[in-house]
Design a protein around this motif. Sequence first.
Motif, PDB file in Angstrom:
ATOM      1  N   LEU A 156      13.055 -52.332 -25.621  1.00  0.00           N
ATOM      2  CA  LEU A 156      11.780 -52.332 -24.934  1.00  0.00           C
ATOM      3  C   LEU A 156      11.916 -51.823 -23.512  1.00  0.00           C
ATOM      4  N   GLY A 157      13.054 -52.141 -22.842  1.00  0.00           N
ATOM      5  CA  GLY A 157      13.235 -51.739 -21.454  1.00  0.00           C
ATOM      6  C   GLY A 157      13.294 -50.231 -21.270  1.00  0.00           C
ATOM      7  N   ASP A 158      13.646 -49.471 -22.303  1.00  0.00           N
ATOM      8  CA  ASP A 158      13.752 -48.011 -22.187  1.00  0.00           C
ATOM      9  C   ASP A 158      12.456 -47.303 -22.535  1.00  0.00           C
ATOM     10  N   MET A 159      11.437 -48.047 -22.941  1.00  0.00           N
ATOM     11  CA  MET A 159      10.192 -47.412 -23.377  1.00  0.00           C
ATOM     12  C   MET A 159       9.381 -46.927 -22.171  1.00  0.00           C
ATOM     13  N   THR A 160       8.745 -45.791 -22.338  1.00  0.00           N
ATOM     14  CA  THR A 160       7.887 -45.202 -21.317  1.00  0.00           C
ATOM     15  C   THR A 160       6.443 -45.284 -21.775  1.00  0.00           C
ATOM     16  N   LEU A 161       5.538 -44.756 -20.941  1.00  0.00           N
ATOM     17  CA  LEU A 161       4.123 -44.759 -21.310  1.00  0.00           C
ATOM     18  C   LEU A 161       3.906 -43.955 -22.583  1.00  0.00           C
ATOM     19  N   GLU A 162       4.634 -42.822 -22.710  1.00  0.00           N
ATOM     20  CA  GLU A 162       4.484 -42.023 -23.931  1.00  0.00           C
ATOM     21  C   GLU A 162       5.015 -42.782 -25.142  1.00  0.00           C
ATOM     22  N   SER A 163       6.086 -43.566 -24.960  1.00  0.00           N
ATOM     23  CA  SER A 163       6.639 -44.354 -26.074  1.00  0.00           C
ATOM     24  C   SER A 163       5.609 -45.354 -26.572  1.00  0.00           C
ATOM     25  N   PHE A 164       4.922 -46.010 -25.641  1.00  0.00           N
ATOM     26  CA  PHE A 164       3.913 -46.995 -26.067  1.00  0.00           C
ATOM     27  C   PHE A 164       2.752 -46.309 -26.780  1.00  0.00           C
TER      28      PHE A 164
END
Length: 774
Positions: free
Chosen positions: A86-94
């Motif tokens: 979860l810590g590596d997720m960006t806005l595009e990932s979400f």
Amino acid sequence: MLNYFMNPKNAFYRKSLVFVLLVASVPTALLAFLTYYVGVRQIEQEVNRTHEVRLEQTVLRMNDQLSQLEKMVTMWKYNPMLQPPLGDMTLESFQQEIVFTQKLARTLLVMSNSSPLIREVRLFLPDSSLYVSALNSKVAIPIDNPEENEFFRSLFLKEMEQYWTFSQGSLALVQTIPDRSPFGYLLVQFNAAEMNRLLQMDGELQGAAFLLKSNGDWLDANVTKEADKHRFEYFLRDEVAKESAQAKSGSFFREWNGERYAVSFGTLEKHGWQYVSATPVSKLTQPVVNTSRALLAMGGLGIAVAALMSWIASRRLVRPIARVVQLFRSDKHGLGDLKGQDELELIERQWLHLNSQSKQLHERVEQHLLTLRELFLFQLMNDHLSHLNEEELRHRMEQYGWELSGRTFVLMNVRLLGFSKLQGRFGEGDEQLVTFAAANVIGELAEKRFEQFGVVNEQELSVSLLLLVPKDEDMGDVRKQLHAFSEELIHSLHAILHMNLLIGLAKETELLSELPRVYEQVIRSFGYRNLNEMNQILDLESLVVHDAPILYPFSAEKEMIRHMRSGDREAVTGALETFMKELTEHGQTEMQVRQGMNQLLGTLLHHMLLSGLSPQLLYPNVDLYEQLNRLREPDEMASWFHAKLSAYMGALSNTLNDTQDRLMQETVEKVKQSLTEEYALDISLETYCDRYGISLSKLSAGFKETTGVNFIDYLTKLRLDKSKELLLYSNEKVNDIAYQVGYQPSYYYRVFKKHEGVTPTRYREMFRSDTREA
């Protein structure tokens, strides 16, 4: 009744009634005076003392609630949704991971609704400069304001797992996530108005209760915004400031707008907040004053109402029923309708309705109690309550309704096997649904056999059962009963879910604090189960561990590596099946099979590195060993390996094709370079196939794909171009030129005329004459 009273024959009745009224009225008058002049002050003192005691209890309860909130927020960091990556997720990932984002939003929403004191729970990811909010339609919101971003980054203190602060004018609790290597934090924002209500002991008295910061500022920012509506609170804060200069806590009386108030204040030691509570004393003493006045009036008018007492008495006899009926008439459910029934029938009907509501409320309380009991057992078994001693643990269990006196604890763990074989009945992600159904069945069967027990749904196809058996029972009989119960579980769950069971029976213990160790022993014992048996019962009282040799299938491993090098996917799949069969066919235990699969994984990763492919790039953000060790069944392990090998074989195939294309281009360039130097020799495509070690068909196809023409056409054009230069810029004979470019003169004439339309001699004459004229 009035005729009866005025009847001359009833003079004794009249005199007796008047005498009784006089005797009753005089003491009543005296009691009214005493109540008014003595009782009011005494009641004020008692009210003040009671108010202080109740406030202390309220503050203690508030401290407990805040502590429980802190513990609850601490448990949130173990939530599976809040773990890496979860810590590596960006806005595009979400935005791309819609399902995961929705699940995360639901998790935050459940957290926000877990307590009325919580206004909202947000997840902040400082490295990604965004936060996640379930109350925002976008869910993942970027923090574009640099100052706001810097402020929320300053709240991310890795050295402090949990602390209180103030964010955007409201009280908040910061919890870093996850437990190790935190990458973000939960910002739990609290509703200060709700916290103030915790201090209010009686809303009908219309008093005031609020919390102040240690510096005297309002904990509830709305009080500052609406100062005109909170003049009384400002007045109390100023008065408390005067009193707190002499003592940290205390009480006093103050007058405000003609009302007398009992004011108490103190400090929440843990958080440093100051609490203030004010209760109107006048409203509490008003019933006493009214009673005194009524008693005086009754004493003065006692004789005057003597004649009417009989009538009043008759009216008072029916007044309670009339009041109840009047209440039922206003009932919002329409139960107060008097048509077709008398008052007693109406009361009976309403009583039955209220009784039904009471039962429903009781059932809801029981459901919540079951959830709390299960959560307590889960925390106990997983050693989350290690800070509590044995006496405190027993006290907690007794609060949840267990009888622990003279009891011994026996732990069972039931693991469901064969889920991967039920894809026709259940889909991927239905593990929790299956576990829930199994937990219900286990609870129903346990209720028929045992007096006290607790079922813990551990999710992921695992259920634990804690049994409380009397100490005076023979443990041998208890073990037999447990084995019989285990057999019943195997039969019932297999009939319902079509799954196999692995049941672990722990040794009995008399200490609750020993349950985490006992639970760990049961889980470890599962590593010694025989994978060739469908259903097993492992009793730690009689479990004997034999150190059998591990028969590792090295030959099958070598075959798999060989086929991986050749790129044969079907052969790799066959070799994997052979490997699994040889590893499990000799009665290997789960632990031995898991060790063998870990050995195979290490070998395959080593081969991938040698082949030039990085496992980190091929399987990004994945701990392969962790994934493998979570699998329990050989079939699941084989499917997992098949998926990973398929990804590797696909990547390897693409890499090999790219490499072959590059090598073919380099080889064709070498052939072209050699032809430039050797075009006059007696050469063919086979010559270069032998020279560069490549087959005729591959070189022929590659040469045409690279140059656009086949080898013979390319050589013919090269020779003719060289001969044209010699024809135009030399005086050598045509026959000599033919030999120089690798042709016999007769064949050279035919080829030249075929491609140029004229003979070599004519070509020289035509172009030389044009040169001279120019």
